[in-house]
Design an enzyme around this catalytic site. Structure first.
Site, short mmCIF file in Angstrom:
data_model
loop_
_atom_site.label_atom_id
_atom_site.label_comp_id
_atom_site.label_asym_id
_atom_site.label_seq_id
_atom_site.Cartn_x
_atom_site.Cartn_y
_atom_site.Cartn_z
N ARG A 122 0.81 -1.10 -0.14
CA ARG A 122 0.23 -0.10 -0.25
C ARG A 122 0.44 1.10 0.03
O ARG A 122 2.19 0.79 0.58
CB ARG A 122 -0.96 -0.21 1.39
CG ARG A 122 -1.89 -1.15 1.07
CD ARG A 122 -3.06 -0.79 2.28
NE ARG A 122 -3.58 0.50 2.55
CZ ARG A 122 -3.58 1.11 3.41
NH1 ARG A 122 -2.56 0.42 4.64
NH2 ARG A 122 -3.66 2.54 4.06
N LYS A 187 3.05 -6.73 11.61
CA LYS A 187 2.28 -7.16 11.03
C LYS A 187 3.09 -8.63 9.73
O LYS A 187 3.99 -9.53 10.00
CB LYS A 187 3.12 -6.35 9.49
CG LYS A 187 2.51 -6.61 8.45
CD LYS A 187 1.50 -5.17 7.56
CE LYS A 187 1.41 -5.34 6.40
NZ LYS A 187 1.40 -4.14 5.96
N ARG A 323 -1.18 5.73 19.38
CA ARG A 323 0.29 6.53 20.18
C ARG A 323 0.13 6.63 21.15
O ARG A 323 -0.93 6.01 21.71
CB ARG A 323 -0.94 7.77 20.18
CG ARG A 323 -0.23 9.37 20.70
CD ARG A 323 -1.92 10.26 20.33
NE ARG A 323 -2.63 10.04 20.18
CZ ARG A 323 -3.71 9.73 21.09
NH1 ARG A 323 -3.10 10.36 22.29
NH2 ARG A 323 -5.19 10.58 20.64
C1 BTN Z 1 0.49 -3.77 2.56
O1 BTN Z 1 0.29 -4.25 3.35
O2 BTN Z 1 0.89 -2.65 2.33
C2 BTN Z 1 -0.35 -4.56 1.31
C3 BTN Z 1 0.79 -5.49 0.67
C4 BTN Z 1 0.24 -6.72 -0.05
C5 BTN Z 1 1.33 -7.52 -0.41
C6 BTN Z 1 0.24 -8.66 -1.91
S1 BTN Z 1 1.82 -10.21 -2.31
C7 BTN Z 1 0.71 -10.34 -3.40
C8 BTN Z 1 0.55 -9.65 -4.43
N1 BTN Z 1 0.74 -9.15 -4.97
C9 BTN Z 1 1.30 -7.89 -4.61
O3 BTN Z 1 2.30 -6.94 -5.85
N2 BTN Z 1 1.13 -7.02 -3.71
C10 BTN Z 1 -0.40 -7.58 -3.14
#
Ligand code: BTN
Length: 326
Positions: A122, A187, A323
């Site tokens: 993201r 995570k 926070r």
């Molecule tokens: C995040 O937490 O920022 C989202 C991560 C999403 C990762 C997955 S791996 C499979 C799919 N292909 C990608 O390029 N991204 C998602």
């Protein structure tokens, strides 16, 4: 991330954790020299796949490595109407599946990759994985509803992930708004949804999921932030293909309900698994503004409900952090 050597997965596919296999035998099977096998085993080690090498005996995996098995996955997921494509390496399963979707790929196509050279996260971040130690895949879902009615989709996907993880035996797994899966504060999995196709007609979504199955300590070292893995949450070793099938099954069920009813049926369960329920948080908006308050749940559209002290505000997008209350 670096591309894998084209033969690396072939070499790994011929190695075993139970017995030594000679470099000569592997070289013969995949049609390269013994020296090349040696070099590939060294590359595997650089990716966190440890291989014992003993002169005169050959190579043995330090621990079992289970590669993706397209035929097995396809067989177990076909009854749900899912189609499976497993690739050794792609830039990003999301990027590849978006391209396939634009070319008319069918609803329910699940694209999994052993390795992504440019996994997307993201907000322009990257998704890093450890070879053979995670799941990186994307699912194409063609909805009856239009894009404007997809709010809350990523939260519903989070519910599917936690359901599947709990069914696999995970304890202590929770959701962070909008769509991270956490073990404790760390995570464990991420979700990236990208929309494809005509904005006015029925929506198509590429739902990308990355799950750390094991090797959290290696990833933590690479990322410089603590991350968790699903085997730790489950307290047992997991089979990659079985775990992927379990997640895909839950996803198919949740997405079918979402298409008919939206996020509302998942709101209460999302809240029950909300890792930061009632905790003080900062929300960083796309405009750089930071809102502070207590995270008190989500609404039927999947907006975060933030109690700012002056009232409860629905937040549609942003990046959440705990926070410090010191
Ligand atoms: C995040 O937490 O920022 C989202 C991560 C999403 C990762 C997955 S791996 C499979 C799919 N292909 C990608 O390029 N991204 C998602």
């Amino acid at each position: 991330m670096d591309a894998l050597h084209p033969r690396l997965l072939s070499v790994l596919g011929h190695l075993d954790a139970e017995r030594f296999i000679s470099g000569e035998a592997i070289a013969g099977r995949i049609g390269v020299s013994r020296a090349a096998v040696h070099g590939l085993v060294r590359q595997a080690a650089a990716h966190g796949v440890n291989v014992h090498a003993v002169r005169g005996r050959g190579y043995r995996l330090a621990r079992p490595l289970e590669l993706l098995d397209e035929a097995r996955l396809a067989e177990s997921l076909a009854p749900l109407g899912l189609h499976v494509l497993c690739l050794p390496e792609v830039d990003s399963t999301n990027a590849r599946l978006l391209a396939l979707a634009a070319a008319g790929a069918p609803h329910g196509l699940l694209l999994a990759a052993e390795w992504q050279t440019c996994g997307r996260g993201r907000r322009g971040r990257h998704w890093l994985g450890v070879l053979g130690a995670g799941l990186t895949f994307s699912l194409l879902w063609r909805f009856e509803r239009p894009v404007a009615q997809l709010s809350g989709l990523s939260l519903a996907v989070g519910v599917a992930l936690v359901r599947a993880m709990r069914a696999l035996g995970a304890a202590g797994v929770g959701l962070k708004w909008p769509n991270d899966v956490l073990l404790g504060e760390d995570k464990l999995a991420g979700i990236l949804i990208e929309l494809s196709g005509d904005m006015l007609g029925p929506a198509a979504a590429v739902i990308g999921i990355g799950i750390n199955l094991r090797a959290a300590e290696l990833l933590t070292g690479q990322l410089g932030v603590p991350v968790a893995d699903l085997e730790t949450a489950c307290g047992r070793r997991l089979e990659r293909n079985a775990a992927l099938a379990a997640v895909a099954r839950e996803l198919a069920g949740v997405l079918g309900i979402f298409d008919r009813h939206g996020f509302a049926p998942f709101r209460d369960v999302w809240r029950a698994w909300h890792a930061w329920q009632g905790r003080p948080v900062d929300v960083l908006g796309a405009d750089g503004r930071v809102l502070t308050g207590r995270a008190v749940g989500v609404d039927d559209q999947g907006a975060l409900l933030l109690d700012t002290g002056g009232g409860v505000e629905p937040i549609l997008s942003g990046d959440l952090s705990l926070r410090s209350t010191r």
